[in-house]
Write an enzyme that holds these catalytic residues in place. Structure first.
Site, PDB file in Angstrom:
ATOM      1  N   ASP A 241       0.889  -1.160   0.000  1.00 57.31           N
ATOM      2  CA  ASP A 241       0.000   0.000   0.000  1.00 57.31           C
ATOM      3  C   ASP A 241       0.931   1.215   0.000  1.00 57.31           C
ATOM      4  O   ASP A 241       2.140   1.102   0.262  1.00 57.31           O
ATOM      5  CB  ASP A 241      -0.928  -0.009   1.223  1.00 57.31           C
ATOM      6  CG  ASP A 241      -2.123   0.943   1.020  1.00 57.31           C
ATOM      7  OD1 ASP A 241      -2.038   1.819   0.134  1.00 57.31           O
ATOM      8  OD2 ASP A 241      -3.123   0.800   1.747  1.00 57.31           O
TER       9      ASP A 241
HETATM   10  C1  BGC Z   1      -5.000   3.286   0.247  1.00 49.77           C
HETATM   11  C2  BGC Z   1      -5.036   2.303  -0.910  1.00 49.77           C
HETATM   12  C3  BGC Z   1      -4.829   3.017  -2.192  1.00 49.77           C
HETATM   13  C4  BGC Z   1      -3.515   3.761  -2.131  1.00 49.77           C
HETATM   14  C5  BGC Z   1      -3.186   4.511  -3.402  1.00 49.77           C
HETATM   15  C6  BGC Z   1      -3.791   4.206   0.214  1.00 49.77           C
HETATM   16  O1  BGC Z   1      -3.989   5.278   1.075  1.00 49.77           O
HETATM   17  O2  BGC Z   1      -5.015   2.588   1.465  1.00 49.77           O
HETATM   18  O3  BGC Z   1      -6.262   1.637  -0.913  1.00 49.77           O
HETATM   19  O4  BGC Z   1      -4.870   2.113  -3.261  1.00 49.77           O
HETATM   20  O5  BGC Z   1      -3.568   4.713  -1.080  1.00 49.77           O
HETATM   21  O6  BGC Z   1      -4.029   5.599  -3.572  1.00 49.77           O
END
Ligand code: BGC
Length: 812
Positions: A241
């Site tokens: 993530d």
């Molecule tokens: C989220 C993810 C997301 C990523 C990219 C993170 O804050 O938890 O679900 O895909 O950001 O935007």
């Protein structure tokens, strides 16, 4: 519909060949991103950089400034209903179609991998991000995720199944430690991912931020490699993530292929240095490089084609319609188009249709209920009744609304949760709607008119006035065409057919995780396997609406249950057959649920568990036979003694229900199991898992939880000395920390100036997230301006090693 799913299998040999031609530096370069949304390419070998971006219910491709919190603008895309809605459709084909459409939009926008779906379990209704997740039930979660992934990948676009694992709350998600016993891990938290991986083989899996049983997901070899690759046959790559990498070398050892996003190249260099120093095996880096190369090779096969936004808008409407759940039928629905209709509530005009955070997309078009009614020439009067800008009832708006309501034959009241109530980045603290909404409803009830409440919310809400309104239609967060979907259902052009994918409890104190939810540090999953209906049924708790509940304008009868055997071995399959008949006055669809109730044992078990479901479409008076095939796993629980799924001998009750509390048919099959192994017995050490009938809030004593956990709950991390994992909140005790906090708050706020998000929820999200943000994330947040070396220097100074810190800060 012709179904397909492009996986990575065919390109793996070629990827291996290419990796053999790479230098160590080139291989290491593939292990982190090029920027916020791209992977790196290797030009000399023809490996292209790819775009990966959010997800999951629409495309969030940022053309300008990048962020992962829904702050800056993105290109226009179809906003489909969010997972909280689509799960209520219980419809694999529909999710596949939605995936196909998402894939088509990625194709046009030249995005190689879309970041979704999320397969986290709704452990508590309070999780701020529940709108992005499917269910409290792992089977439903896995089936919905698998269908969506297959649809996406049918267009040769990769999906990224997330957030793996046990990211079940937003509070402190970057540093918390989910402490979970092995059986709950297997039966509840892993199963959804397992189903999705086995059935759909997503190109990528995204690890979560948090620790699981003391180890950060990004460095958790057992969870990243042994289980998905070793046990489930996962062939794709694993990415972090955004900012979830704890320690890059640990990540390579664990099988974590791609660190996202990139900010200063330090981790590529670290990988190279460690290999050269003999501290990291090069073959592990090769494995990551092969998986990343395979994705790049596969992605190259995609051919850019435009999609039809009109078709997707219609699909969004259909999905929203199929996902809405009629919680209460009463006698106000379906309504007559020619009666005097009052639309009350701001949401009728300004719909709440998606959630906040990284999944927030810019819809191509928004159709509100008033738009749909206008387009269909339905006459109505409208009053906003409340303003989303305030939680407090507004007397003037209520008075106006009552005036409008009194003139009408039927009132459609649009209420629910505003944006600021739920988001990525923070959790809710209660389940109430704003007083402005409940106050309005109470006043409308006092008019004595027929009321249909239409609820838009990303998660469970209290509905204390449910007995006093005629009908309740739950739309959840139903995407850009939610207005038309509501129009379709309210007048009976279509029968509502959605069913709840999560229980609506009577109160928050009834929820099984309430005393151990929302903490930072250790989050003790003391309720173990008792999540959602598994708990409410065992504890015999009354609920507001049970899991699987949803009504229709028509009526269905169930009959003719037949099992293919009355006795079977633990390796046999069982065919289950029944007939569903539409005995009502409307054509409609019914979601048939199959539960199994396992025999009593020395190990504790839920009363029933969902083991399959089917959606059947029936014309008036039509009957259809529904067939289920139950494999061994449907009868098994996870036996920690034998470290495997285990089927015990005994009588298993096969239950067919219209909901988890509306079992219409049942029969029994006896299993004679040949599987050997000791059955766990916690009756003496942890009796609290056997009898759940005590009144009050469920809270398992720590020793009993530890008996099931098989070890002591770990010590909380000490706040001193400061480390890269200390949070911005923790360093506030030091003046340098306070200064850093101020500076970071200032620059993050500047980030969203000019962004398109609703600022009140973004400010709240940033403030709540900042307290629990570990210092290792500052590099990403500053997009490389603050290097790890500089942060380490500041940490040294705060720990009293002033000279060392200054030297670190000055080092080139
Ligand atoms: C989220 C993810 C997301 C990523 C990219 C993170 O804050 O938890 O679900 O895909 O950001 O935007």
């Amino acid at each position: 519909m012709e179904k397909g799913n492009h996986t990575l299998k065919s390109v793996l040999p070629k990827a291996k060949e290419l990796v053999e031609q790479m230098s160590l530096e080139e291989k290491a370069s593939l292990c982190s991103g090029k920027d916020f949304w791209h992977t790196k390419g290797i030009e000399r070998l023809g490996i292209k950089s790819m775009m990966v971006t959010d997800g999951p219910h629409g495309l969030r491709k940022q053309a300008g400034d990048s962020d992962h919190l829904g702050i800056n603008n993105s290109v226009l895309a179809t906003c489909f209903p969010t997972a909280v809605a689509t799960a209520c459709s219980f419809d694999r084909d529909l999710l596949y179609e939605m995936g196909m459409a998402l894939g088509e939009e990625c194709v046009q926008e030249e995005v190689a991998v879309i970041l979704g779906p999320g397969a986290n379990i709704k452990r508590s209704p309070l999780c701020g991000r529940n709108f992005e997740y499917f269910s409290e039930d792992p089977l439903l979660t896995g089936e919905m995720a698998a269908a969506l992934i297959s649809g996406i990948q049918s267009n040769n676009i990769g999906a990224s199944l997330k957030h793996y694992l046990a990211n079940n709350q937003e509070k402190a998600r970057l540093v918390s430690n989910s402490v979970i016993d092995e059986r709950a891990l297997r039966e509840i938290y892993l199963t959804g991912f397992e189903i999705a991986i086995k059935k759909a083989q997503p190109w990528t899996l995204m690890c979560s931020y948090n620790k699981i049983n003391d180890i950060y997901a990004s460095g958790h070899k057992r969870l990243m490699t042994d289980i998905p690759r070793g046990e489930w046959g996962f062939g794709g790559a694993i990415m972090t993530d955004w900012g979830a990498m704890n320690d890059r070398a640990e990540g390579i050892l664990a099988g974590l292929d791609l660190e996202m996003p990139a900010f200063d190249g330090a981790s590529d260099q670290l990988i190279v240095d460690m290999v050269r120093a003999g501290k990291l095996e090069e073959k592990l880096v090769d494995l990551c490089a092969v998986r990343m190369t395979a994705i790049a090779l596969q992605a190259e096969k995609t051919q850019t084609t435009p999609y039809d936004a009109e078709v997707h808008n219609e699909l969004a409407r259909r999905i929203a319609r199929e996902s809405a759940a009629l919680l209460k039928l009463g006698n106000a629905l379906p309504a007559d188009k020619h009666k005097k209709i009052a639309l009350i509530g701001e949401f009728a005009k300004v719909p709440r249709y998606q959630g906040a955070g990284s999944s927030r997309i810019s819809p191509i078009r928004i159709t509100s209920v008033t738009d749909a009614f206008d387009a269909e020439n339905i006459s109505y009067s409208f009053a906003p009744g409340y303003s989303s800008a305030s939680d407090e009832p507004n007397e003037a708006l209520i008075t106006e609304a009552i005036g409008v309501a009194k003139e009408a034959d039927v009132i459609f009241a649009f209420v629910g949760l505003p944006d600021s109530y739920e988001s990525e980045g923070f959790d809710r603290t209660h389940l109430n709607m704003p007083k402005a909404h409940t106050g309005l409803i109470e006043e409308l009830i006092a008019t004595g008119k027929k009321i249909v409440a239409v609820i838009s919310a990303g998660g469970v809400v209290n509905i204390p006035w449910r007995d006093k309104v005629d009908s309740i239609l739950l739309m959840n967060l139903s995407g850009q065409n939610s207005g038309y979907a509501a129009y379709d259902l309210l007048f009976g052009d279509y029968c509502p057919c959605g069913k709840l994918a999560e229980t609506y409890p009577l109160s928050l104190t009834d929820t099984p995780s309430i005393t151990h939810f929302g903490t930072g540090g250790n989050i003790e999953y003391r309720e173990s396997i008792y999540v959602g209906y598994r708990y409410y049924d065992k504890a015999q708790k009354q609920v507001m609406y049970p899991f699987g509940h949803g009504l229709s304008y028509t009526a269905f009868t169930y009959s003719g249950l037949k099992l293919s055997a009355k006795k079977m071995g633990d390796r046999d399959t069982l065919q289950v057959e029944l007939v569903v008949t539409n005995t009502g006055k409307w054509a409609g669809k019914e979601i048939v649920q199959l539960y199994i109730s396992a025999p009593e044992s020395t190990v504790f078990k839920p009363v029933r568990e969902l083991r399959d479901f089917a959606k059947v479409e029936l014309q008036i008076d039509e009957s259809k036979t529904v067939t289920f095939t139950l494999e061994r796993r449907a009868f098994a629980y996870y036996n920690v003694n034998v470290k495997d799924w285990f089927v015990e001998s005994g009588d298993y009750r096969i239950e067919i229900g219209a909901s988890s509390r509306d079992i219409r048919l049942h029969d029994t099959v006896t299993i004679e199991s040949r599987q050997e192994g000791a059955i766990p017995d916690y009756r003496a050490a942890a009796p609290g898992y056997y009898s759940l009938l005590q009144p009050g809030t469920y809270d398992i004593p720590k020793e009993q939880f530890e008996a099931v956990l098989g070890r002591k709950v770990p010590q909380e991390r000490s706040p001193r000395p400061f480390t890269l994992n200390s949070t911005l909140g923790e360093i506030r005790v030091h003046w340098i920390g306070r200064m850093m906090n101020k500076q970071i708050e200032k620059s993050t706020m500047q980030m969203f100036e000019g962004g398109e998000g609703n600022s009140s929820d973004i400010v709240k999200m940033i403030q709540e997230m900042a307290v629990d943000m570990p210092l290792r994330q500052l590099g990403m947040l500053s997009q490389g301006k603050l290097s790890v070396r500089m942060v380490k220097g500041l940490i040294d100074i705060m720990n009293g090693h002033i000279l060392k810190g200054i030297r670190g800060l000055m080092k080139k």
